[in-house]
Design a protein around this motif. Structure first.
Motif, PDB file in Angstrom:
ATOM      1  N   GLY A 275     -15.691 -22.213 -16.588  1.00  0.00           N
ATOM      2  CA  GLY A 275     -15.641 -21.841 -17.997  1.00  0.00           C
ATOM      3  C   GLY A 275     -16.664 -22.597 -18.827  1.00  0.00           C
ATOM      4  O   GLY A 275     -17.337 -22.021 -19.694  1.00  0.00           O
ATOM      5  N   ILE A 276     -16.801 -23.907 -18.566  1.00  0.00           N
ATOM      6  CA  ILE A 276     -17.792 -24.713 -19.284  1.00  0.00           C
ATOM      7  C   ILE A 276     -19.205 -24.244 -18.954  1.00  0.00           C
ATOM      8  O   ILE A 276     -20.054 -24.096 -19.848  1.00  0.00           O
ATOM      9  CB  ILE A 276     -17.618 -26.200 -18.925  1.00  0.00           C
ATOM     10  CG1 ILE A 276     -16.267 -26.710 -19.429  1.00  0.00           C
ATOM     11  CG2 ILE A 276     -18.748 -27.039 -19.510  1.00  0.00           C
ATOM     12  CD1 ILE A 276     -15.933 -28.121 -18.983  1.00  0.00           C
ATOM     13  N   VAL A 277     -19.453 -23.996 -17.668  1.00  0.00           N
ATOM     14  CA  VAL A 277     -20.784 -23.534 -17.250  1.00  0.00           C
ATOM     15  C   VAL A 277     -21.127 -22.199 -17.905  1.00  0.00           C
ATOM     16  O   VAL A 277     -22.243 -21.998 -18.413  1.00  0.00           O
ATOM     17  CB  VAL A 277     -20.842 -23.417 -15.710  1.00  0.00           C
ATOM     18  CG1 VAL A 277     -22.126 -22.709 -15.281  1.00  0.00           C
ATOM     19  CG2 VAL A 277     -20.765 -24.793 -15.067  1.00  0.00           C
ATOM     20  N   LEU A 278     -20.166 -21.269 -17.908  1.00  0.00           N
ATOM     21  CA  LEU A 278     -20.411 -19.961 -18.512  1.00  0.00           C
ATOM     22  C   LEU A 278     -20.655 -20.096 -20.015  1.00  0.00           C
ATOM     23  O   LEU A 278     -21.497 -19.378 -20.575  1.00  0.00           O
ATOM     24  CB  LEU A 278     -19.228 -19.033 -18.258  1.00  0.00           C
ATOM     25  CG  LEU A 278     -19.019 -18.582 -16.810  1.00  0.00           C
ATOM     26  CD1 LEU A 278     -17.828 -17.644 -16.723  1.00  0.00           C
ATOM     27  CD2 LEU A 278     -20.260 -17.878 -16.273  1.00  0.00           C
ATOM     28  N   ALA A 279     -19.931 -20.996 -20.677  1.00  0.00           N
ATOM     29  CA  ALA A 279     -20.133 -21.195 -22.110  1.00  0.00           C
ATOM     30  C   ALA A 279     -21.550 -21.682 -22.396  1.00  0.00           C
ATOM     31  O   ALA A 279     -22.210 -21.207 -23.336  1.00  0.00           O
ATOM     32  CB  ALA A 279     -19.106 -22.186 -22.650  1.00  0.00           C
ATOM     33  N   VAL A 280     -22.033 -22.620 -21.576  1.00  0.00           N
ATOM     34  CA  VAL A 280     -23.405 -23.108 -21.740  1.00  0.00           C
ATOM     35  C   VAL A 280     -24.407 -21.969 -21.513  1.00  0.00           C
ATOM     36  O   VAL A 280     -25.366 -21.799 -22.279  1.00  0.00           O
ATOM     37  CB  VAL A 280     -23.677 -24.267 -20.761  1.00  0.00           C
ATOM     38  CG1 VAL A 280     -25.150 -24.653 -20.788  1.00  0.00           C
ATOM     39  CG2 VAL A 280     -22.810 -25.468 -21.105  1.00  0.00           C
ATOM     40  N   GLY A 281     -24.175 -21.171 -20.482  1.00  0.00           N
ATOM     41  CA  GLY A 281     -25.071 -20.049 -20.200  1.00  0.00           C
ATOM     42  C   GLY A 281     -25.085 -19.039 -21.321  1.00  0.00           C
ATOM     43  O   GLY A 281     -26.157 -18.509 -21.691  1.00  0.00           O
ATOM     44  N   VAL A 282     -23.913 -18.730 -21.884  1.00  0.00           N
ATOM     45  CA  VAL A 282     -23.840 -17.759 -22.988  1.00  0.00           C
ATOM     46  C   VAL A 282     -24.586 -18.279 -24.212  1.00  0.00           C
ATOM     47  O   VAL A 282     -25.310 -17.522 -24.879  1.00  0.00           O
ATOM     48  CB  VAL A 282     -22.367 -17.457 -23.332  1.00  0.00           C
ATOM     49  CG1 VAL A 282     -22.267 -16.682 -24.635  1.00  0.00           C
ATOM     50  CG2 VAL A 282     -21.715 -16.658 -22.206  1.00  0.00           C
ATOM     51  N   VAL A 283     -24.441 -19.575 -24.523  1.00  0.00           N
ATOM     52  CA  VAL A 283     -25.143 -20.152 -25.669  1.00  0.00           C
ATOM     53  C   VAL A 283     -26.654 -20.048 -25.489  1.00  0.00           C
ATOM     54  O   VAL A 283     -27.388 -19.638 -26.408  1.00  0.00           O
ATOM     55  CB  VAL A 283     -24.718 -21.623 -25.876  1.00  0.00           C
ATOM     56  CG1 VAL A 283     -25.622 -22.306 -26.897  1.00  0.00           C
ATOM     57  CG2 VAL A 283     -23.268 -21.702 -26.325  1.00  0.00           C
ATOM     58  N   ILE A 284     -27.136 -20.399 -24.297  1.00  0.00           N
ATOM     59  CA  ILE A 284     -28.581 -20.326 -24.043  1.00  0.00           C
ATOM     60  C   ILE A 284     -29.063 -18.880 -24.120  1.00  0.00           C
ATOM     61  O   ILE A 284     -30.137 -18.590 -24.677  1.00  0.00           O
ATOM     62  CB  ILE A 284     -28.917 -20.944 -22.674  1.00  0.00           C
ATOM     63  CG1 ILE A 284     -28.593 -22.437 -22.658  1.00  0.00           C
ATOM     64  CG2 ILE A 284     -30.390 -20.730 -22.328  1.00  0.00           C
ATOM     65  CD1 ILE A 284     -28.800 -23.100 -21.319  1.00  0.00           C
TER      66      ILE A 284
END
Length: 395
Positions: A275-284
């Motif tokens: 979930g944290i990784v996906l959140a970072v990817g979505v922000v970028i």
């Protein structure tokens, strides 16, 4: 059309387009990689008990030296169960039911038979998944499906069988061996003989499980008709198996979780990390979307008067928009393709390591498909913004 392309080419900033490609590549690679790794690694905790979800936990009260065999406090009262249902992390609660009669089981042929006294438990059928074709019992059936703990089979194979001179049996062989049951009331006045068959194994349930319908029927036929006892164990469907609130509640109420808890905790930790990784990817990815949108806006602002002149001369809106659409589509789809290829290459490197841990392989197309859907959504948003800006230039 060629005039529009020449006007666009004159003011295009390759550096801004390159910045979009790089940032969008990083964001999409993180999103696709996170989804793909979760899809592959999740099977580590989902294959052992396909019929008992990792979101289910089994709890019982802790026994202390103060407890005696006469105590009835080891069961859960209705008030305690209702309080448990009200917890925010609880989706459903099921009660374990046990036999109110004696159970004898035997297996073997001729003079070589092995018999033992045993017990049965049951849980509501909605908590048992993946065995719909086998997991049923109707009054009149002569075969009872059962699920046993893998530990029981291991104890027989590597403990009892060797010392008693009996053959070891695999799971497949055990499922093909018919078991003979002798069910009798405590006073011996009523006896029912029937067969049983093993249909599954569990690493997380240390019990011998039978369908709820069989438990209700057999207790009614053979039970002592006494007041129903409070359930000594509960199976709980939780929203997040590794939630700290669960551990705090269990400790506060002197409850303990039965079976192997590592799978549930690891599965929860995996979900949090992904979930944290996906959140970072979505922000970028969203930042790259605004980089491209800003770049196109700057180009169109520089060409505002020329776009207005082209529209005045009768050029259709589609002709004016198409060069920008081409840049947006080609850059976005190329970035998605590069990210998907990069993730699949990285996946080939870690799949063998996961397989060595006992994991299967997940669907290798789900993550790229999710990345493509996100890319198409961003393309549509950019194209919509471009069309609106062209209409504003006409006004």
């Amino acid at each position: 059309m060629s005039l529009v392309y020449r006007l666009l080419k004159k003011n295009t900033s390759p550096a801004r387009i390159a910045a979009f490609i790089v940032s969008n590549f990083i964001g999409l690679a993180i999103i696709i990689g996170g989804i793909q790794f979760y899809e592959d690694a999740a099977t580590l905790w989902q294959t052992d008990d396909s019929f008992i979800k990792t979101d289910y936990i089994v709890v019982n009260k802790k026994l202390t030296s103060a407890n005696t065999w006469q105590d009835a406090d080891s069961g859960f009262t209705k008030e305690e169960i209702d309080e448990l249902r009200r917890q925010p992390w609880v989706r459903d609660v099921g009660e374990f039911s046990s036999t109110d009669y004696r159970v004898w089981a035997s297996v073997g042929t001729g003079d070589h038979r092995l018999s033992t006294m045993m017990f049965f438990e049951s849980i509501p059928d909605k908590f048992v998944d993946g065995t719909d074709s086998d997991w049923h019992f109707r009054v009149g059936d002569n075969v009872v499906p059962i699920i046993i703990s893998k530990d029981y089979l291991a104890l027989y194979n590597f403990g009892f069988a060797g010392s008693a001179g009996l053959p070891q049996v695999s799971e497949a062989i055990m499922e093909s061996i018919p078991l003979r049951l002798s069910l009798s009331s405590f006073d011996g006045s009523n006896v029912i003989n029937m067969n049983a068959r093993v249909v599954g194994y569990s690493n997380r349930l240390n019990t011998i499980l039978v369908p709820q319908s069989f438990m209700s029927w057999s207790n009614n036929e053979l039970g002592g008709k006494s007041e129903p006892k409070n359930p000594s164990r509960l199976i709980i469907d939780v929203s997040s198996p590794g939630d700290v609130a669960i551990a705090d509640y269990l400790k506060e109420h002197s409850l303990e979780v039965a079976g192997d808890k590592r799978g549930s905790s690891a599965s929860y930790l995996l979900k949090v990390v992904v979930g944290i990784v996906l959140a970072v990817g979505v922000v970028i990815t969203l930042l790259s979307f605004f980089v491209l949108l800003l770049s196109i806006s700057i180009i169109m602002e520089k060409n505002r008067e020329k776009i207005h002149s082209l529209l005045t001369l009768g050029y259709p809106l589609r002709s004016i928009v198409s060069p920008y659409v081409m840049i947006i589509s080609v850059a976005s789809l190329a970035t998605w393709l590069l990210a998907a290829i990069c993730v699949l290459i990285l996946r080939s490197g870690y799949v063998k390591a996961l397989e060595g841990l006992g994991s299967g392989t997940g669907n290798c197309w789900l993550a790229p498909l999710c990345g493509l859907i996100l890319t198409l959504m961003l393309i549509y948003a950019n194209i919509y913004s471009v069309r609106r800006k062209v209409r504003d230039a006409w006004r």
